[in-house]
Design an enzyme around this catalytic site. Structure first.
Site, PDB file in Angstrom:
ATOM      1  N   ASP A 141     121.591  -3.635  45.061  1.00  0.00           N
ATOM      2  CA  ASP A 141     122.760  -2.893  44.625  1.00  0.00           C
ATOM      3  C   ASP A 141     123.739  -2.855  45.797  1.00  0.00           C
ATOM      4  OD1 ASP A 141     124.575  -1.176  43.517  1.00  0.00           O
ATOM      5  OD2 ASP A 141     123.223   0.518  43.287  1.00  0.00           O
TER       6      ASP A 141
ATOM      7  N   ASP B 186     116.474  -2.075  35.642  1.00  0.00           N
ATOM      8  CA  ASP B 186     115.784  -1.403  36.751  1.00  0.00           C
ATOM      9  C   ASP B 186     115.904   0.096  36.542  1.00  0.00           C
ATOM     10  OD1 ASP B 186     117.653  -0.032  39.173  1.00  0.00           O
ATOM     11  OD2 ASP B 186     118.733  -1.275  37.744  1.00  0.00           O
TER      12      ASP B 186
END
Length: 377
Positions: free
Chosen positions: A93, A272
């Site tokens: 991320d 996720d």
């Protein structure tokens, strides 16, 4: 990285099965990616991730890894793969969501995001350019573009301004990415992130803009951040026909097992969430027969397996009574068992989904499975 679409569901949904190929190995979709924020999946050994859970890809977080161990250590180690001894793909991320959660100690401008560390209060700045450099140093196979994660309940005026910021950052992120090179001898790619809150026209606008910069995949962000679940499904369904079929679709931060199955049916390939490990540490187990609170007295003398339908080693190695005892006694082994079990269940779930997509009966299987796994035991 390449993405190849292998199967599409013919039972009445948009579900897909595909293959992502990276320099660190293949990823079969639909896929769930365990979250390894700081360079480890909490309480789970790499051996278990590979052999028992059968994780094909894990996550790292740019914000946290940037703060510690820091870029100097990661570069000296040869990147995150070598630092944590993981030889399969990694996704990072950009840190946008973490910065979003720092309301009160961060400032957003067109230039970037200035924030204070949650560790020691020190001041830092992420720009699209240095965020590319940071993720190059971490060395993830798949990087996320820097964005602002707009709150799910934001008013339209805020969502409009936030999207404009994200679009500008994406253009600069892509430019820097294209001007820079990987550091460790293997290729990297990045996914643009579609924002736009719960406003359909903003979501479509964001998707069309992001697709100008997308390689083999694209992310859907800013969902499961406060909006009703049905709104999340609506936004995913809205974007399905907008995103070309040859792009892998990653829905960020989602979610419950039922959320995952419903979003697979709406065309999502990658997921996720911290839920399997976070809820596991607090005594919640997801199983093929429903959800269990392992602190409940009803399990005190139940010596049956954790999940007779599960395929994980841990499902058949310990009883419900034993795991409850460990939680009540405060043993750290309880959190380890529960985390491994939940991750194994999530990976089992997407593997089964993939199988039923290929077999052409996904819709019937999904509907029956959602009903079963959401029961409270």
């Amino acid at each position: 990285m390449t993405f190849t679409l292998q199967h599409t569901d013919n039972s009445g949904t948009q579900a897909r099965a595909g293959l992502i190929q990276t320099d660190h190995g293949p990823i079969e979709t639909p896929i769930f990616m365990p979250v390894g924020t700081l360079g480890s999946v909490k309480g789970v050994h790499l051996r278990e991730l590979k052999d028992d859970i059968k994780a094909q890809i894990i996550l790292g977080n740019t914000y946290h890894l940037y703060l510690r161990p820091g870029l100097g250590t990661l570069k000296a180690a040869g990147g995150l793969h070598k630092f944590e001894n993981w030889d399969r793909p990694i996704l990072t991320d950009s840190g946008g969501f973490q910065v979003f959660s720092l309301t009160g100690i961060r400032k957003l401008t067109e230039e970037g995001c200035t924030f204070r560390s949650h560790i020691d209060g020190s001041k830092h700045c992420f720009t699209p350019e240095n965020n590319v450099d940071t993720q190059r140093t971490i060395g993830a196979d798949i990087m996320m573009a820097l964005d602002e994660c707009c709150p799910g309940d934001a008013e339209r005026k805020y969502a409009r301004k936030s999207l404009d910021l994200t679009k500008g950052w994406l253009e600069r992120f892509a430019k820097r990415f294209n001007e820079s090179e990987p550091l460790y001898g293997y290729s990297q790619t990045f996914f643009p992130i579609i924002q736009g809150c719960v406003y359909p026209d903003l979501r479509v606008e964001a998707a069309e803009h992001a697709l100008e910069y997308a390689g083999p995949g694209i992310s859907i962000g800013g969902l499961a951040v406060g909006e009703p679940t049905e709104k999340m499904y609506e936004m995913v369904e809205l974007l399905n026909p907008v995103i070309p079929t040859d792009k892998a679709r990653y829905l960020m931060g989602v979610g419950t097992p039922a959320n995952i199955l419903e979003c697979i049916s709406r065309g999502v390939d990658m997921f996720d969430c911290v839920m399997p490990t976070r809820n596991g540490r607090n005594g919640m187990l997801f199983t093929w027969n429903g959800v269990m609170n392992m602190r409940n007295a009803k399990w005190e003398n139940d010596f049956s397996e954790l999940d007779p339908c599960g395929t994980s080693f841990v499902d058949h190695a310990y009883s419900k009574a034993y795991l409850r005892h460990l939680f009540i006694a405060g043993e750290m082994f309880a959190a380890m068992i529960a985390s491994e079990h939940n991750l194994a269940f999530y990976l089992d779930l997407v593997r089964e989904a993939r199988k039923h997509i290929a077999e052409g009966d996904f819709l019937e299987w999904k509907n029956a499975t959602v009903k079963r796994i959401t029961e409270r035991l």
